[in-house]
Design an enzyme around this catalytic site. Structure first.
Site, PDB file in Angstrom:
ATOM      1  N   LYS A 200       0.645  -1.193   0.000  1.00 29.03           N
ATOM      2  CA  LYS A 200      -0.025   0.039  -0.083  1.00 29.03           C
ATOM      3  C   LYS A 200       0.837   1.374  -0.091  1.00 29.03           C
ATOM      4  O   LYS A 200       1.922   1.242   0.522  1.00 29.03           O
ATOM      5  CB  LYS A 200      -0.839  -0.153   1.253  1.00 29.03           C
ATOM      6  CG  LYS A 200      -2.246   0.788   1.290  1.00 29.03           C
ATOM      7  CD  LYS A 200      -3.142   0.135   0.247  1.00 29.03           C
ATOM      8  CE  LYS A 200      -4.455   0.823   0.154  1.00 29.03           C
ATOM      9  NZ  LYS A 200      -5.363  -0.211  -0.130  1.00 29.03           N
TER      10      LYS A 200
HETATM   11  N1  GLU Z   1      -7.270  -0.191  -3.315  1.00 26.68           N
HETATM   12  C1  GLU Z   1      -7.907  -1.494  -3.732  1.00 26.68           C
HETATM   13  C2  GLU Z   1      -7.969  -2.287  -2.506  1.00 26.68           C
HETATM   14  O1  GLU Z   1      -7.719  -1.838  -1.128  1.00 26.68           O
HETATM   15  C3  GLU Z   1      -7.479  -2.463  -4.782  1.00 26.68           C
HETATM   16  C4  GLU Z   1      -6.017  -2.772  -4.870  1.00 26.68           C
HETATM   17  C5  GLU Z   1      -5.534  -3.523  -6.098  1.00 26.68           C
HETATM   18  O2  GLU Z   1      -6.460  -3.290  -7.093  1.00 26.68           O
HETATM   19  O3  GLU Z   1      -4.282  -3.537  -6.309  1.00 26.68           O
HETATM   20  O4  GLU Z   1      -8.299  -3.473  -2.261  1.00 26.68           O
END
Ligand code: GLU
Length: 438
Positions: free
Chosen positions: A128
């Protein structure tokens, strides 16, 4: 602002919140992730070395991002990328822009991505990232320069085989296009697979924008079926009307579920007879908020959460269901559209009250699942029709729901701990087979 796992493409702009602030548990997000992790690790009898390996992120990057603002002065922003784990494959996870980002929050969210990818069986680890900034106070040009400079600082980290960002809170398809372009310019070739959640014209997958909400709908229907509730006789309340909340509400409505409560950042609404979702969506797009939608009664956010219903979908911010209100909820199922909407302190209260909680790491995993499809399509250079994307998403979400359910039954624990057990076991087994390189 919404903390939905996947707020890209949100149709509702950021506005000032008018209701009095709710009382929260204000848990440290990393500690509350670890509380659940510890429970699952104990049940699994995870050996100490593996425990320590999986607890600590493999990489934590903090980088300074200097930007020349429109007024000509330099401003320096702080950017983060935490790679929690890359045992199952390249790390995957969103990038968020918000003024209150912390490293601990990034660490928790990165770990959740590891568990999410393991649960839906996609070959990715978890990451993240984010930038501490308030994009609502910046021009598009400033946001673009900040995004490009962040990408350039992260050239050694990002990569289609290494670490693949996606949209998250306050980032969207355009942000991904800038990251993809900056990365491609530096590497001297167009590399669409370096990010997911791109515009479809640039190699984005059909169905990616709706995928998180679609996944929430799929697992909610599975849970209703488990409780022998026909979706056509069910009632639901959705907190949040960003990308995840609005899509979940609309798709549940299409399944025949009666949506009796809705909210966005400006307030909450109740309609005993059920909302007509296409009509609400049209109203929200036109007016920038659902707040003054006519055929409804205005209620407070706390009243919304406490409505009697079969299904509650928190798709807004973290800590919304906490030790102060968990005892007052009158729903049968909670499907966590947002990341971390339930505090760890509330878990046991919900369990004692017999509420079935579909945890975030399962409920909102539809987004990263279609991100995986996007990455596969980019690498093949061959794109799938929407029907195929949705069919494969449904199959993978159904399988994941079943596996989590079985794990929870096997160990006699709530679905959340069943989900952690499943994920930790998978990553730990893969780690053991790969071994430790020295
Ligand atoms: N931000 C989204 C999540 O928390 C998607 C992450 C992604 O597709 O890599 O699941």
């Amino acid at each position: 602002m919404t903390n939905s796992s996947d707020s890209h493409g949100s149709i509702i702009p950021t506005n000032l919140y008018k209701e009095p602030a709710p009382i929260l548990d204000k848990e440290n997000p990393f500690e509350s992730m670890m509380e659940r992790f510890d429970l699952a690790a104990n049940i699994l009898g995870l050996e100490k070395g593996i425990y320590n390996y999986l607890k600590n992120p493999v990489k934590q990057i903090i980088t300074s991002i200097p930007i020349i603002m429109d007024h000509g002065d330099i401003e320096v922003f702080e950017g983060y990328r935490v790679i929690h784990n890359d045992i199952l494959g390249p790390s995957k996870g969103g990038i968020r822009y918000a003024p209150d980002i912390t490293l601990d929050e990034m660490k928790a969210l990165a770990a959740w991505m590891t568990w999410k990818c393991a649960i839906v069986s996609i070959p990715f680890g978890g990451a993240k990232g984010g930038i501490k900034c308030d994009p609502s106070k910046m021009s598009i040009g400033e946001v673009e320069r900040m995004t490009r400079r962040f990408t350039s600082n992260m050239l050694d980290v990002f990569g289609p085989d290494k670490d693949i960002p996606a949209p998250d809170m306050n980032t969207n398809e355009q942000t991904m296009a800038w990251i993809m372009d900056t990365y491609s310019m530096h590497t001297k070739k167009t590399q669409t697979a370096v990010v997911t959640g791109k515009p479809s014209i640039l190699g984005g997958s059909l169905g990616r924008r709706e995928a998180t909400g679609r996944g929430v709908m799929i697992v909610s229907v599975s849970a209703l079926n488990k409780l022998h509730i026909n979706p056509k006789n069910a009632t639901a309340v959705i907190q949040g009307f960003g990308n995840v909340g609005s899509v979940s509400a609309n798709l549940l409505y299409e399944q025949g579920v009666k949506i009796i409560g809705l909210s966005d950042i400006n307030g909450a609404l109740y309609n005993k007879k059920g909302f007509n979702l296409p009509d609400v969506l049209e109203f929200a797009i036109k007016n920038g908020s659902i707040l003054n939608y006519p055929k409804s009664e205005k209620i407070s956010n706390e009243e919304l959460l406490q409505l009697e219903c079969d299904l509650l979908v928190p798709a807004a911010k973290e800590d919304q269901i906490n030790s102060h209100n968990a005892d007052k909820l009158k729903c049968k199922i909670i499907a966590e559209g947002a990341n971390g909407p339930t505090s760890a302190n509330a878990d046991s209260i919900l369990q004692n009250n017999g509420i079935l909680v579909i945890p975030d790491i399962l409920a909102n995993a539809g987004g990263v699942t279609v991100s995986y499809f996007e990455w596969v399509q980019d690498r093949m250079g061959y794109f799938w029709p929407l029907s195929l994307v949705n069919e494969r998403l449904e199959r993978m979400m159904d399988e994941a729901f079943l596996n989590v359910y079985k794990s929870a039954e096997k160990y006699n624990v709530p679905l959340r701990i069943g989900a952690y057990i499943l994920a930790i076991d998978k990553v730990a087994k893969t780690l053991k087979i790969r071994g430790i390189y020295a």
